[in-house]
Enzyme design. Structure first.
Site, mmCIF file in Angstrom:
data_model
loop_
_atom_site.group_PDB
_atom_site.id
_atom_site.type_symbol
_atom_site.label_atom_id
_atom_site.label_comp_id
_atom_site.label_asym_id
_atom_site.label_seq_id
_atom_site.Cartn_x
_atom_site.Cartn_y
_atom_site.Cartn_z
ATOM 1 C CG HIS A 47 -1.936 -1.097 1.205
ATOM 2 N ND1 HIS A 47 -2.820 -1.278 0.166
ATOM 3 C CD2 HIS A 47 -2.205 -2.092 2.097
ATOM 4 C CE1 HIS A 47 -3.594 -2.317 0.418
ATOM 5 N NE2 HIS A 47 -3.234 -2.832 1.584
ATOM 6 C CB CYS A 48 4.090 2.075 1.674
ATOM 7 S SG CYS A 48 3.584 1.771 3.390
#
Length: 411
Positions: A47-48
């Site tokens: 997600h980062c």
């Protein structure tokens, strides 16, 4: 100050614990950066990595803004993650005048920019000339522009009130004659300018136009008719004020995809501001599993009511994917004529023959809610050790009859 700020922006690309605790950063960011958005991330987090390009684009868009963006790799600087009580990644924190708070906006460049602009500047930026207008169009995929003969008019004040209370979209205001001519508006108007769908939507406003009417117009026309579900777009979709979502599932590589997309896009135009239309590709396995849909079922669709007090309600669409059938289905939903589908095992005669009645989704209301007896329900999971232990308790014979109580179990 400009030189120091420029140097600091370079340093912020990689923050260390030492820098944070030193006067250079620990004091400089909260004090001299009146506004700053700090992203704490985990270098191996998927997600980062998805957020990173959107965050970088937002930083570029905000280059001339008082809001500055920074990031911290929490795998290297774990002390900072502990300092700010970071529980998951990526986490964004907003700093204002030395105090930090949680960021609760979206994860796209436009959403990040809109969220920060609302907290660091006026509710609506002023467009003084055509160059300002062009700059806004280049920087935003969608924004809401108030075009008024006077920014002190009642309609303009209602517009600014709507802008102040909308954290999702960017707003601008103008009374410049050249800009009004460029837009081709005659009289006061609210114009949504966008790079998708019909590219533009206009609302004529008067002194009697309310803040709510402007907000509803902005919400309905700032959202694409059809959005594609992904991990990146999920937050934007589920945080929308529109809580009726018509999800349709397709295989993007199949022949049916384009035709189905066009059909749902047509229907979506009828229900702008009332229902979100979301395309879920078959690659989103978890979403398909949640709604009980397999790849063999597509194209398929489900209308989901997220605002129901009793929890998410699902209304599977049973017909052919035509404009007429889909429009009728959604209208029946808003008229309260549809019945939600529950995921439930079939009711069996043996469910009510024992001392402990077995409840299922389809029998819950009749046994628990629609009767004149008190009901004690055990909600359990078959694999739960504590539940198994409780299940071995022996209820007194005929206890249900003696105290007018039904004892039930539900899983």
């Amino acid at each position: 100050m400009f030189l120091v700020t420029t140097i600091l922006m370079t340093l912020l690309l990689s923050i260390t614990t030492f820098w944070w605790n030193s006067t250079l950063l620990g004091k400089f960011l909260p004090t001299y950066f009146n506004f700053g958005d700090l992203r704490l991330f985990f270098s191996r987090c998927g997600h980062c990595k998805s957020l990173a390009p959107e965050y970088a684009k937002a930083a570029k868009t905000l280059a001339d803004s008082p809001a500055k963006l920074a990031k911290v790799d929490a795998t290297v600087h774990n002390d900072l993650a502990k300092k700010f009580e970071i529980k998951g990644f990526p986490t964004l924190k907003f700093f204002k005048n030395g105090k930090h708070s949680d960021y609760n906006g979206g994860r796209t460049e436009g959403e990040i920019v809109a969220w920060l602009n609302k907290r660091t500047g006026p509710a609506a930026v002023t467009v003084n000339n055509e160059a300002d207008l062009l700059k806004l169009q280049e920087a935003h995929s969608v924004f809401v522009l108030g075009a008024f003969s006077s920014v002190d008019s009642a309609a303009a004040k209602a517009f600014l009130a709507a802008a102040s209370n909308d954290e999702s979209h960017s707003y601008a205001i103008t009374s410049d004659g050249a800009v009004l001519a460029k837009l081709g508006v005659s009289g006061d108007a609210v114009v949504v300018l966008k790079s998708f769908d019909d590219l533009r939507a206009d609302l004529a406003v008067t002194a009697d136009t309310t803040e709510d009417e402007i907000s509803s117009f902005a919400l309905a026309n700032s959202t694409p008719l059809v959005q594609e579900f992904s991990q990146e777009s999920a937050k934007k979709i589920f945080s929308s004020k529109v809580t009726n979502h018509f999800l349709f599932f397709t295989d993007k590589n199949s022949e049916h995809h384009n035709e189905v997309m066009n059909t749902y896009r047509t229907v979506a135009g009828t229900f702008k501001g009332r229902a979100l239309f979301v395309n879920v590709p078959t690659s989103e396995k978890r979403i398909l599993d949640f709604f009980g849909i397999t790849e063999d079922d597509v194209p398929a669709s489900v209308l989901a009511d997220l605002a129901s007090p009793s929890g998410l309600k699902k209304f599977p669409f049973p017909g052919e994917h035509t404009v007429e059938a889909l429009t009728s289905f959604v209208n029946e939903f808003f008229e309260g004529k549809l019945t939600a589908t529950l995921k439930s095992e079939a009711v069996e005669d043996a469910d009510t023959t024992g001392d402990v009645v077995v409840l299922r989704g389809k029998s819950f209301n009749d046994i628990v809610l629609n009767n004149d007896k008190d009901v004690l329900v055990e909600f359990y999971a078959p694999w739960c050790g504590h539940c198994k232990k409780l299940g071995k308790c022996i209820w007194p014979e005929n206890s249900c009859e003696l105290i007018n109580l039904i004892v039930c179990s539900f899983f």
